[in-house]
Design a protein around this motif. Structure first.
Motif, PDB file in Angstrom:
ATOM      1  N   THR A  57     -19.319  62.971   4.588  1.00 19.13           N
ATOM      2  CA  THR A  57     -20.038  62.887   5.860  1.00 19.13           C
ATOM      3  C   THR A  57     -21.543  62.957   5.649  1.00 19.13           C
ATOM      4  O   THR A  57     -22.304  62.184   6.256  1.00 19.13           O
ATOM      5  CB  THR A  57     -19.575  64.004   6.808  1.00 19.13           C
ATOM      6  N   SER A  58     -21.988  63.860   4.794  1.00 23.21           N
ATOM      7  CA  SER A  58     -23.424  63.966   4.520  1.00 23.21           C
ATOM      8  C   SER A  58     -23.955  62.663   3.946  1.00 23.21           C
ATOM      9  O   SER A  58     -25.016  62.168   4.359  1.00 23.21           O
ATOM     10  CB  SER A  58     -23.694  65.122   3.552  1.00 23.21           C
ATOM     11  N   PHE A  59     -23.225  62.096   3.009  1.00 21.39           N
ATOM     12  CA  PHE A  59     -23.675  60.838   2.424  1.00 21.39           C
ATOM     13  C   PHE A  59     -23.709  59.733   3.477  1.00 21.39           C
ATOM     14  O   PHE A  59     -24.642  58.934   3.525  1.00 21.39           O
ATOM     15  CB  PHE A  59     -22.768  60.418   1.268  1.00 21.39           C
ATOM     16  N   GLY A  60     -22.696  59.685   4.324  1.00 17.08           N
ATOM     17  CA  GLY A  60     -22.668  58.675   5.377  1.00 17.08           C
ATOM     18  C   GLY A  60     -23.861  58.786   6.302  1.00 17.08           C
ATOM     19  O   GLY A  60     -24.458  57.776   6.697  1.00 17.08           O
ATOM     20  N   HIS A  61     -24.256  60.034   6.647  1.00 14.92           N
ATOM     21  CA  HIS A  61     -25.426  60.239   7.492  1.00 14.92           C
ATOM     22  C   HIS A  61     -26.703  59.782   6.783  1.00 14.92           C
ATOM     23  O   HIS A  61     -27.572  59.136   7.383  1.00 14.92           O
ATOM     24  CB  HIS A  61     -25.555  61.715   7.864  1.00 14.92           C
ATOM     25  N   GLU A  62     -26.822  60.120   5.511  1.00 15.07           N
ATOM     26  CA  GLU A  62     -28.016  59.723   4.756  1.00 15.07           C
ATOM     27  C   GLU A  62     -28.122  58.205   4.643  1.00 15.07           C
ATOM     28  O   GLU A  62     -29.207  57.626   4.816  1.00 15.07           O
ATOM     29  CB  GLU A  62     -27.977  60.354   3.370  1.00 15.07           C
ATOM     30  N   LEU A  63     -26.997  57.559   4.346  1.00 16.14           N
ATOM     31  CA  LEU A  63     -26.993  56.102   4.233  1.00 16.14           C
ATOM     32  C   LEU A  63     -27.346  55.461   5.571  1.00 16.14           C
ATOM     33  O   LEU A  63     -28.096  54.479   5.631  1.00 16.14           O
ATOM     34  CB  LEU A  63     -25.625  55.620   3.753  1.00 16.14           C
ATOM     35  N   ALA A  64     -26.830  56.030   6.657  1.00 18.82           N
ATOM     36  CA  ALA A  64     -27.130  55.497   7.991  1.00 18.82           C
ATOM     37  C   ALA A  64     -28.631  55.559   8.275  1.00 18.82           C
ATOM     38  O   ALA A  64     -29.212  54.608   8.826  1.00 18.82           O
ATOM     39  CB  ALA A  64     -26.364  56.293   9.047  1.00 18.82           C
ATOM     40  N   GLU A  65     -29.276  56.663   7.903  1.00 17.31           N
ATOM     41  CA  GLU A  65     -30.712  56.800   8.145  1.00 17.31           C
ATOM     42  C   GLU A  65     -31.510  55.772   7.355  1.00 17.31           C
ATOM     43  O   GLU A  65     -32.471  55.181   7.865  1.00 17.31           O
ATOM     44  CB  GLU A  65     -31.152  58.219   7.792  1.00 17.31           C
ATOM     45  N   HIS A  66     -31.117  55.531   6.118  1.00 17.41           N
ATOM     46  CA  HIS A  66     -31.802  54.525   5.305  1.00 17.41           C
ATOM     47  C   HIS A  66     -31.671  53.136   5.921  1.00 17.41           C
ATOM     48  O   HIS A  66     -32.652  52.386   6.003  1.00 17.41           O
ATOM     49  CB  HIS A  66     -31.234  54.526   3.883  1.00 17.41           C
TER      50      HIS A  66
END
Length: 251
Positions: A57-66
């Protein structure tokens, strides 16, 4: 370029965005975002899989922001919001590792409500949550519009199962040892073992699911060469593996 919107699920199981990442982690996520953007301007679907508490989930959020900063609208969803209703638990085994793998998720709902409409030929009317895993409220009628260039990022255990594996334009596997999964899961959600079926599986079950994960990963999972910064790529398809060492600095 203006930042595009990130559309989030209405689920109460939704986790907050992580704290600022290390420079190495930021560079890694940026490289994967570039790989997503290189797939084309149309609608895309990214699956993020891994053991419980692997950081999906954390990675998904970070990727979404990028991706949003690059001007691509993003839809964020979790397979935890596409489980079978807990009221039907008496109809099947959902407590054992095998039972959880076979019965917990409603892949028909995930395809009809999320993956099909979010695709390049889909309607664009996407439900980011079917059944809230905590409240058990049906949110399948709450729709979000996926713009023509939207990227839908979906995290969840067993995201690479055969039922839905073909829907991903890019697959990200979060690599952690089973013992790390158990330790993180127990620390992050100490009461999870007492709330069976709501959200992710209890931490001990995470370890029992590890062999099922390894058997259910997409083709070529065993034929990887290690790249730089903790990334390994598989030969067939679009698969990126993020190792446990490249994190936000929290273990």
């Amino acid at each position: 370029m203006s930042t595009a919107e990130v559309h989030l699920s209405v689920s109460t199981w939704r986790q907050p965005s992580p704290s600022p990442a290390s420079p190495v982690r930021t560079a890694l996520v940026g490289r994967i975002a570039e790989r997503v953007l290189a797939l084309g301007p149309g609608r895309l679907r990214v699956g993020v899989d891994g053991l419980t508490a692997a950081g999906k989930t954390s990675f998904g959020h970070e990727l979404a922001e990028h991706l949003a900063r690059a001007g691509r609208p993003v839809l964020r969803a979790s397979l935890d919001d596409f489980k079978r209703p807990w009221r039907d638990r008496h109809l099947y085994d959902r407590e054992s590792g095998e039972g959880y793998y076979r019965n917990a998720y409603d892949y028909d709902a995930a395809i009809a409500l999320l993956l099909d409409p979010a695709g390049p030929d889909g309607s664009g009317s996407v439900a980011l949550c079917s059944i809230d895993p905590l409240t058990q409220v049906d949110h399948s009628s709450v729709l979000t519009t996926a713009a023509p260039g939207a990227v839908t990022i979906v995290d969840g255990v067993f995201a690479f199962r055969p039922e839905i594996d073909a829907y991903w334009d890019l697959r990200v596997w979060m690599e952690v040892p089973p013992e790390t999964s158990v330790r993180r899961g127990a620390r992050a959600r100490p009461g999870l073992g007492r709330v069976r079926g709501r959200g992710a599986a209890p931490a001990p079950l995470s370890a029992r699911r590890a062999p099922l994960h390894r058997g259910g990963r997409s083709g070529g999972a065993g034929r990887r060469g290690r790249g730089q910064h903790g990334v390994r790529r598989a030969d067939p398809g679009e698969v990126v593996t993020v190792s446990a060492g490249v994190r936000t600095g929290r273990m």
